[in-house]
Design a protein around this motif. Structure first.
Motif, PDB file in Angstrom:
ATOM      1  N   ARG A 116       0.832  -1.198   0.000  1.00 17.24           N
ATOM      2  CA  ARG A 116       0.000   0.000   0.000  1.00 17.24           C
ATOM      3  C   ARG A 116       0.872   1.254   0.000  1.00 17.24           C
ATOM      4  NH1 ARG A 116      -2.346  -1.975   4.712  1.00 17.24           N
ATOM      5  NH2 ARG A 116      -1.691  -0.011   5.680  1.00 17.24           N
ATOM      6  N   LEU A 117       0.380   2.279  -0.684  1.00 18.97           N
ATOM      7  CA  LEU A 117       1.149   3.509  -0.826  1.00 18.97           C
ATOM      8  C   LEU A 117       1.454   4.146   0.528  1.00 18.97           C
ATOM      9  CD1 LEU A 117       2.435   5.498  -2.798  1.00 18.97           C
ATOM     10  CD2 LEU A 117       0.235   6.694  -2.935  1.00 18.97           C
ATOM     11  N   ASP A 118       0.557   4.009   1.494  1.00 19.86           N
ATOM     12  CA  ASP A 118       0.792   4.633   2.799  1.00 19.86           C
ATOM     13  C   ASP A 118       1.868   3.917   3.609  1.00 19.86           C
ATOM     14  OD1 ASP A 118      -0.614   2.342   3.503  1.00 19.86           O
ATOM     15  OD2 ASP A 118      -2.125   3.385   4.692  1.00 19.86           O
ATOM     16  N   ARG A 119       2.373   2.791   3.097  1.00 24.85           N
ATOM     17  CA  ARG A 119       3.472   2.077   3.761  1.00 24.85           C
ATOM     18  C   ARG A 119       4.800   2.288   3.038  1.00 24.85           C
ATOM     19  NH1 ARG A 119       1.923  -4.035   4.694  1.00 24.85           N
ATOM     20  NH2 ARG A 119       3.807  -3.891   5.993  1.00 24.85           N
ATOM     21  N   ILE A 120       4.786   3.024   1.929  1.00 21.26           N
ATOM     22  CA  ILE A 120       5.988   3.224   1.121  1.00 21.26           C
ATOM     23  C   ILE A 120       6.561   4.600   1.411  1.00 21.26           C
ATOM     24  CG2 ILE A 120       6.921   3.311  -1.207  1.00 21.26           C
ATOM     25  CD1 ILE A 120       4.561   1.548  -2.094  1.00 21.26           C
ATOM     26  N   LEU A 121       7.854   4.645   1.699  1.00 15.48           N
ATOM     27  CA  LEU A 121       8.565   5.892   1.928  1.00 15.48           C
ATOM     28  C   LEU A 121       9.526   6.121   0.766  1.00 15.48           C
ATOM     29  CD1 LEU A 121       9.400   5.324   5.708  1.00 15.48           C
ATOM     30  CD2 LEU A 121       7.533   6.692   4.766  1.00 15.48           C
ATOM     31  N   GLY A 122       9.193   7.047  -0.111  1.00 20.71           N
ATOM     32  CA  GLY A 122      10.081   7.379  -1.217  1.00 20.71           C
ATOM     33  C   GLY A 122      11.219   8.269  -0.729  1.00 20.71           C
ATOM     34  N   LEU A 123      12.399   8.043  -1.287  1.00 19.69           N
ATOM     35  CA  LEU A 123      13.575   8.788  -0.840  1.00 19.69           C
ATOM     36  C   LEU A 123      14.460   9.100  -2.024  1.00 19.69           C
ATOM     37  CD1 LEU A 123      14.869   9.835   1.793  1.00 19.69           C
ATOM     38  CD2 LEU A 123      16.159   7.697   1.898  1.00 19.69           C
ATOM     39  N   GLY A 124      14.933  10.318  -2.084  1.00 22.41           N
ATOM     40  CA  GLY A 124      15.841  10.737  -3.139  1.00 22.41           C
ATOM     41  C   GLY A 124      17.241  10.969  -2.622  1.00 22.41           C
ATOM     42  N   HIS A 125      18.178  11.130  -3.542  1.00 21.76           N
ATOM     43  CA  HIS A 125      19.569  11.397  -3.174  1.00 21.76           C
ATOM     44  C   HIS A 125      19.658  12.711  -2.408  1.00 21.76           C
ATOM     45  CE1 HIS A 125      23.901  11.665  -3.404  1.00 21.76           C
ATOM     46  NE2 HIS A 125      23.810  12.835  -4.004  1.00 21.76           N
ATOM     47  N   GLY A 126      20.306  12.677  -1.255  1.00 17.75           N
ATOM     48  CA  GLY A 126      20.464  13.867  -0.435  1.00 17.75           C
ATOM     49  C   GLY A 126      19.308  14.139   0.505  1.00 17.75           C
ATOM     50  N   ALA A 127      18.252  13.341   0.430  1.00 16.96           N
ATOM     51  CA  ALA A 127      17.100  13.514   1.319  1.00 16.96           C
ATOM     52  C   ALA A 127      17.249  12.621   2.547  1.00 16.96           C
ATOM     53  CB  ALA A 127      15.810  13.192   0.582  1.00 16.96           C
ATOM     54  N   THR A 128      16.499  12.934   3.580  1.00 14.41           N
ATOM     55  CA  THR A 128      16.592  12.221   4.850  1.00 14.41           C
ATOM     56  C   THR A 128      15.204  11.890   5.361  1.00 14.41           C
ATOM     57  OG1 THR A 128      18.645  13.351   5.440  1.00 14.41           O
ATOM     58  CG2 THR A 128      17.417  12.343   7.240  1.00 14.41           C
ATOM     59  N   LEU A 129      15.048  10.672   5.876  1.00  8.22           N
ATOM     60  CA  LEU A 129      13.833  10.247   6.564  1.00  8.22           C
ATOM     61  C   LEU A 129      14.153  10.018   8.030  1.00  8.22           C
ATOM     62  CD1 LEU A 129      12.485   7.518   4.094  1.00  8.22           C
ATOM     63  CD2 LEU A 129      11.482   9.780   4.477  1.00  8.22           C
ATOM     64  N   GLN A 130      13.281  10.473   8.891  1.00  6.72           N
ATOM     65  CA  GLN A 130      13.399  10.194  10.314  1.00  6.72           C
ATOM     66  C   GLN A 130      12.093   9.570  10.776  1.00  6.72           C
ATOM     67  OE1 GLN A 130      14.807  14.221  11.585  1.00  6.72           O
ATOM     68  NE2 GLN A 130      16.496  13.072  12.493  1.00  6.72           N
ATOM     69  N   GLU A 131      12.199   8.312  11.147  1.00  5.78           N
ATOM     70  CA  GLU A 131      11.006   7.551  11.502  1.00  5.78           C
ATOM     71  C   GLU A 131      11.297   6.699  12.724  1.00  5.78           C
ATOM     72  OE1 GLU A 131       7.893   7.077   9.991  1.00  5.78           O
ATOM     73  OE2 GLU A 131       8.211   8.658   8.500  1.00  5.78           O
ATOM     74  N   GLU A 132      10.646   6.983  13.838  1.00  6.18           N
ATOM     75  CA  GLU A 132      10.651   6.081  14.985  1.00  6.18           C
ATOM     76  C   GLU A 132      12.068   5.695  15.421  1.00  6.18           C
ATOM     77  OE1 GLU A 132       8.235   2.786  13.762  1.00  6.18           O
ATOM     78  OE2 GLU A 132       6.591   4.090  13.169  1.00  6.18           O
ATOM     79  N   PHE A 146      23.932   5.980 -13.867  1.00  3.33           N
ATOM     80  CA  PHE A 146      22.997   6.516 -12.884  1.00  3.33           C
ATOM     81  C   PHE A 146      21.546   6.275 -13.301  1.00  3.33           C
ATOM     82  CE2 PHE A 146      26.456   9.574 -11.487  1.00  3.33           C
ATOM     83  CZ  PHE A 146      26.571   9.031 -10.222  1.00  3.33           C
ATOM     84  N   ASP A 147      21.271   6.304 -14.607  1.00  2.00           N
ATOM     85  CA  ASP A 147      19.909   6.084 -15.116  1.00  2.00           C
ATOM     86  C   ASP A 147      18.904   7.043 -14.486  1.00  2.00           C
ATOM     87  OD1 ASP A 147      20.741   3.918 -16.775  1.00  2.00           O
ATOM     88  OD2 ASP A 147      20.655   2.577 -15.052  1.00  2.00           O
ATOM     89  N   GLU A 148      19.311   8.282 -14.302  1.00  3.57           N
ATOM     90  CA  GLU A 148      18.459   9.244 -13.599  1.00  3.57           C
ATOM     91  C   GLU A 148      17.203   9.559 -14.396  1.00  3.57           C
ATOM     92  OE1 GLU A 148      18.779  13.691 -11.524  1.00  3.57           O
ATOM     93  OE2 GLU A 148      20.393  12.930 -12.818  1.00  3.57           O
ATOM     94  N   ASP A 149      16.061   9.507 -13.741  1.00  6.55           N
ATOM     95  CA  ASP A 149      14.795   9.926 -14.319  1.00  6.55           C
ATOM     96  C   ASP A 149      14.693  11.449 -14.169  1.00  6.55           C
ATOM     97  OD1 ASP A 149      11.825  10.726 -14.023  1.00  6.55           O
ATOM     98  OD2 ASP A 149      11.677   8.685 -14.820  1.00  6.55           O
ATOM     99  N   PRO A 150      14.379  12.177 -15.252  1.00  6.98           N
ATOM    100  CA  PRO A 150      14.386  13.638 -15.161  1.00  6.98           C
ATOM    101  C   PRO A 150      13.380  14.192 -14.163  1.00  6.98           C
ATOM    102  CG  PRO A 150      13.456  12.902 -17.251  1.00  6.98           C
ATOM    103  CD  PRO A 150      14.062  11.701 -16.605  1.00  6.98           C
ATOM    104  N   GLU A 151      12.345  13.440 -13.846  1.00 10.21           N
ATOM    105  CA  GLU A 151      11.334  13.917 -12.897  1.00 10.21           C
ATOM    106  C   GLU A 151      11.454  13.259 -11.528  1.00 10.21           C
ATOM    107  OE1 GLU A 151       7.499  13.424 -14.640  1.00 10.21           O
ATOM    108  OE2 GLU A 151       7.867  14.870 -16.249  1.00 10.21           O
ATOM    109  N   LEU A 152      11.739  11.954 -11.491  1.00 16.18           N
ATOM    110  CA  LEU A 152      11.705  11.213 -10.233  1.00 16.18           C
ATOM    111  C   LEU A 152      13.074  11.037  -9.589  1.00 16.18           C
ATOM    112  CD1 LEU A 152       9.109   8.447 -11.175  1.00 16.18           C
ATOM    113  CD2 LEU A 152       8.728  10.532  -9.843  1.00 16.18           C
ATOM    114  N   GLY A 153      14.135  11.238 -10.347  1.00 17.78           N
ATOM    115  CA  GLY A 153      15.463  11.139  -9.764  1.00 17.78           C
ATOM    116  C   GLY A 153      16.138   9.804 -10.011  1.00 17.78           C
ATOM    117  N   PHE A 154      16.980   9.397  -9.098  1.00 15.73           N
ATOM    118  CA  PHE A 154      17.859   8.246  -9.278  1.00 15.73           C
ATOM    119  C   PHE A 154      17.155   6.950  -8.862  1.00 15.73           C
ATOM    120  CE2 PHE A 154      20.600  11.897  -8.647  1.00 15.73           C
ATOM    121  CZ  PHE A 154      21.489  11.783  -9.706  1.00 15.73           C
ATOM    122  N   PRO A 155      17.114   5.946  -9.749  1.00 12.73           N
ATOM    123  CA  PRO A 155      16.452   4.689  -9.389  1.00 12.73           C
ATOM    124  C   PRO A 155      17.299   3.767  -8.531  1.00 12.73           C
ATOM    125  CG  PRO A 155      17.279   4.549 -11.633  1.00 12.73           C
ATOM    126  CD  PRO A 155      17.543   5.954 -11.165  1.00 12.73           C
TER     127      PRO A 155
END
Length: 274
Positions: A116-132, A146-155
């Motif tokens: 489910r989408l509410d269980r997925i945490l998307g993360l990009g290069h240089g970004a940070t998640l803080q969870e629990e 790198f195969d970088e997507d111009p809109e979504l970033g690095f896969p």
């Protein structure tokens, strides 16, 4: 082929029994790039590859439905030994509390596998998640490209994860890239799980996309200033091996101050890092 120490319920019981203090972590290598890490009271699965493919040289240590203890599942890129379509649906069902961390280009892939989408945490290069109590930094990987997507970033996404002061890096699959060492130094991991199977034209022609050589991973460990370097991604498929003895020999010769571990799949390893 890697020898196996614990699997199934015995492995899960060992993960449950581990209680590393702040500044420490416990880990269990599961073959290929798959690792269970425990710290700060949390259990992380990284690239859990559980498909009972007959080509495997190291057997799966768990069935997907046995993974009831995952707090986070970190997935580096959409190759079947990293985002395993056999494993993900079963883990999502068995661990309803788990959150799944992926690069933004792979969010849709996780949804297609029933997460489910509410269980997925998307993360990009240089970004940070803080969870629990867990801090996760996105750090791009170069899987030949790198195969970088111009809109979504690095896969292809590696992670630097902080668990109560114990900080480790897992790149998934990568080769060195300009700025990699400086970027890692800024994030200051103390340990890393580093691929060593390398790359060459013969493998590339049969679509076995390359990784760091053992020398490149040793130099990453030494130049970043790791306390602990763990070679991975060398054991699974006959046509894509790596050599832990060569890794250890070069590491010990060039960077003797860096500790290392090579051992059995399903073996508990505990290290104080901070």
């Amino acid at each position: 082929m890697a020898e196996v120490k614990l699997s199934g319920q015995a492995l899960l019981a060992d993960v449950g029994a581990a209680n590393p203090p702040a500044g420490s972590l416990a880990f269990w290598w599961m073959g290929q790039g798959s690792v269970i890490v425990k710290g700060a009271g949390r259990v992380l699965y990284i690239d859990p590859y559980l498909n009972p493919d007959p080509r495997r040289q190291t057997p799966p240590l768990l069935k997907p439905e046995e993974v009831t203890n995952a707090d986070f599942v970190l997935l580096t890129h959409d190759h079947s030994d990293h985002i395993d379509p056999h494993a993900i649906p079963g883990i999502a069902k068995a661990s309803p509390q788990a959150r799944f961390v992926v690069s933004w280009p792979n969010v849709a892939r996780l949804e297609s596998l029933g997460v489910r989408l509410d269980r997925i945490l998307g993360l990009g290069h240089g970004a940070t998640l803080q969870e629990e109590g867990v801090t996760i930094h996105g750090f791009k990987s170069k899987h030949e490209f790198f195969d970088e997507d111009p809109e979504l970033g690095f896969p292809h996404m590696g992670y630097v994860v902080d668990l109560a002061g114990a900080r480790f890096y897992h790149p998934g699959d990568t080769i060195p890239w300009e700025g990699m060492i400086a970027g890692l130094k800024a994030l200051a991991p103390q340990a890393a799980f580093l691929p060593i199977n390398g790359r060459d034209g013969e493998r590339y022609r049969r679509h076995t996309i390359g990784n760091c050589t053992f020398q490149e991973s040793v130099d990453i460990a030494g130049e970043v200033g790791l306390k602990l370097a763990v070679p991975v991604h060398y054991d699974m498929f006959a046509g894509n091996p790596g050599s832990p003895p060569d890794f250890l020999d070069y590491l010990n010769a060039k960077y003797p101050e860096v500790d290392s571990w090579v051992g059995m799949a399903g073996e508990r390893v505990e290290r104080r890092l901070a």
